[in-house]
Design an enzyme around this catalytic site. Sequence first.
Site, short mmCIF file in Angstrom:
data_model
loop_
_atom_site.label_atom_id
_atom_site.label_comp_id
_atom_site.label_asym_id
_atom_site.label_seq_id
_atom_site.Cartn_x
_atom_site.Cartn_y
_atom_site.Cartn_z
N HIS A 127 7.40 -50.21 40.25
CA HIS A 127 6.24 -49.72 40.73
C HIS A 127 5.74 -48.53 40.12
O HIS A 127 6.41 -47.80 39.87
CB HIS A 127 6.40 -49.54 42.30
CG HIS A 127 5.15 -49.51 43.12
ND1 HIS A 127 4.53 -48.40 43.24
CD2 HIS A 127 4.48 -50.27 44.15
CE1 HIS A 127 3.41 -48.38 44.01
NE2 HIS A 127 3.42 -49.63 44.36
N ASP A 148 14.17 -46.38 44.11
CA ASP A 148 13.35 -46.46 44.84
C ASP A 148 13.77 -47.58 45.90
O ASP A 148 13.75 -48.77 45.54
CB ASP A 148 12.28 -47.10 44.18
CG ASP A 148 10.80 -47.58 44.62
OD1 ASP A 148 10.88 -47.62 45.64
OD2 ASP A 148 9.93 -47.87 44.04
N GLN A 197 10.99 -51.06 48.92
CA GLN A 197 11.12 -52.62 49.71
C GLN A 197 12.54 -53.19 50.09
O GLN A 197 12.62 -54.12 50.32
CB GLN A 197 10.51 -53.72 48.38
CG GLN A 197 9.21 -53.22 48.09
CD GLN A 197 8.33 -53.78 48.90
OE1 GLN A 197 8.55 -54.42 49.67
NE2 GLN A 197 6.87 -53.45 48.67
N LYS A 254 6.12 -49.10 55.52
CA LYS A 254 6.92 -50.69 55.45
C LYS A 254 7.80 -50.61 56.20
O LYS A 254 8.44 -51.93 56.22
CB LYS A 254 7.21 -50.77 53.79
CG LYS A 254 6.04 -50.69 52.75
CD LYS A 254 6.70 -50.92 51.33
CE LYS A 254 5.81 -50.27 50.13
NZ LYS A 254 4.41 -50.95 49.93
N CYS A 272 0.72 -52.70 41.55
CA CYS A 272 1.01 -51.52 40.93
C CYS A 272 2.24 -51.55 40.13
O CYS A 272 3.14 -50.59 40.03
CB CYS A 272 1.34 -50.60 42.09
SG CYS A 272 -0.12 -50.00 43.04
N1 PLP Z 1 7.98 -48.73 45.51
C1 PLP Z 1 7.76 -49.96 45.77
C2 PLP Z 1 8.90 -50.81 45.38
C3 PLP Z 1 6.63 -50.45 46.55
O1 PLP Z 1 6.49 -51.54 46.86
C4 PLP Z 1 5.56 -49.30 46.99
C5 PLP Z 1 4.27 -49.78 47.62
O2 PLP Z 1 3.92 -50.80 47.62
C6 PLP Z 1 6.07 -47.99 46.45
C7 PLP Z 1 6.94 -47.43 46.07
C8 PLP Z 1 5.16 -46.84 46.95
O3 PLP Z 1 4.88 -46.81 48.47
P1 PLP Z 1 3.86 -45.73 48.82
O4 PLP Z 1 2.43 -46.16 48.37
O5 PLP Z 1 4.01 -45.84 50.48
O6 PLP Z 1 4.30 -44.42 48.31
#
Ligand code: PLP
Length: 415
Positions: free
Chosen positions: A121, A201, A204, A227, A367
Amino acid sequence: MLDVAAIRREFPTLQRRIGDHRLVYLDAAASAQTPRVVLDAMDRYYRTARSNVHRGVYPLAEEATAGYEAGRTALARLLGADPRGVVLTRNATEACNLVAYGYVRHHLRAGDAILSTVMEHHANMVPFWHAAQANDLELRHVPITSDGRLDLDAARELVADGRVRFAAFTHVSNVLGTINPVAELAGIVRAADPHAVVHVDGAQAAPHLPVDLSALDVDSYAVTGHKLCGPTGIGALVARPELLERMEPFMTGGEMIRDVTLDGATWNEIPHRFEAGTPMIAEAIGLGAAVGFLEDLGLDVVRAHEVELGGMFLAGLRDAAGVEVHGPTDMTDRGAAISFTVEGVHPHDIGAVLGDRGVCVRVGHHCCKPLMRELGASATVRASLHVHNDADDLEPLLEGISAARAMFARPAVPA
Ligand code: PLP
């Protein structure tokens, strides 16, 4: 087994209708809905304990502080971490930036390399690309196999020269659903440099799987509250305390200092050193309640539910005319975020037709622009499942896809 009908009743938004249609929420990977316990916990704070934290000595402030710190300890418990390593941030993006600014920019030098993957992401990619620009670092990306898994042989080659000092990769892909072998990849990185720092990260993963950071052997892990069935505006970097001790603060100001003179400042203890200013108090309280909600269901039960339901959705989508599913086809190593494209119909048209029928899916590049290029697609449709979904949600999805095909799919041009 989850009692999905009872769980649905806990989510006020899911009681809504869109026109004549029941709301079918298939977008928890973008943002989960909020259960009543979370709304109640935040409401209680605003109505009965509204005050600032870590400062007041009167009962309201002590209650607010206890609630805020309970959010931290709940998250530490969920992930098998030390609460001293939990820095509360606004979201996962800020958590990744905290590592990029606090660690990478201060400890990596020209000629050092960062290991990443093509499936990240942007939140777990751009901060490290930016740090690499600033410090003249080399970025290396683990490629994916044709079925959407990380190519670990390629990863071994990428670290072989011993110059990878930092690795950042996702636990679960928000597009492909792939559950990456975190401990194995961390082991590959550490075999080449035992001092390398591994950042993961977990945005998810944490809402859907039991996660035990002590077993995964990672140095830091980013999560995001919205999430996890918590409120927006709260997330965390969950790190080994030793890593936080080596990091520079990212933001400075009130709350994060031990002492300030006209000539300088010394820093507070970890994790408070990284929480400058008045924090997200109601949100941390809500996050604590959300963690409790998921723990009461049981993360192993949540995972089993998603494996069963995900298998059903994968099969239904694979059998649907014109649908191509991206990512692993077997639920044993994938989560329940399922991306697909439909022959002859733009993902945005699919999303709009589904939306009119009360079916909420995400469309676009999610993203993950570099990954989209790897897949040769500009966008996909993503249906993602959580604790409030069941088999009844599949039919409206399939009917909407078929209706969109009937409306938009261009007939094949005769040869
Ligand atoms: N990492 C992953 C795999 C995501 O799916 C997302 C959000 O869609 C994020 C990071 C970023 O999350 P946030 O927008 O809450 O910072």
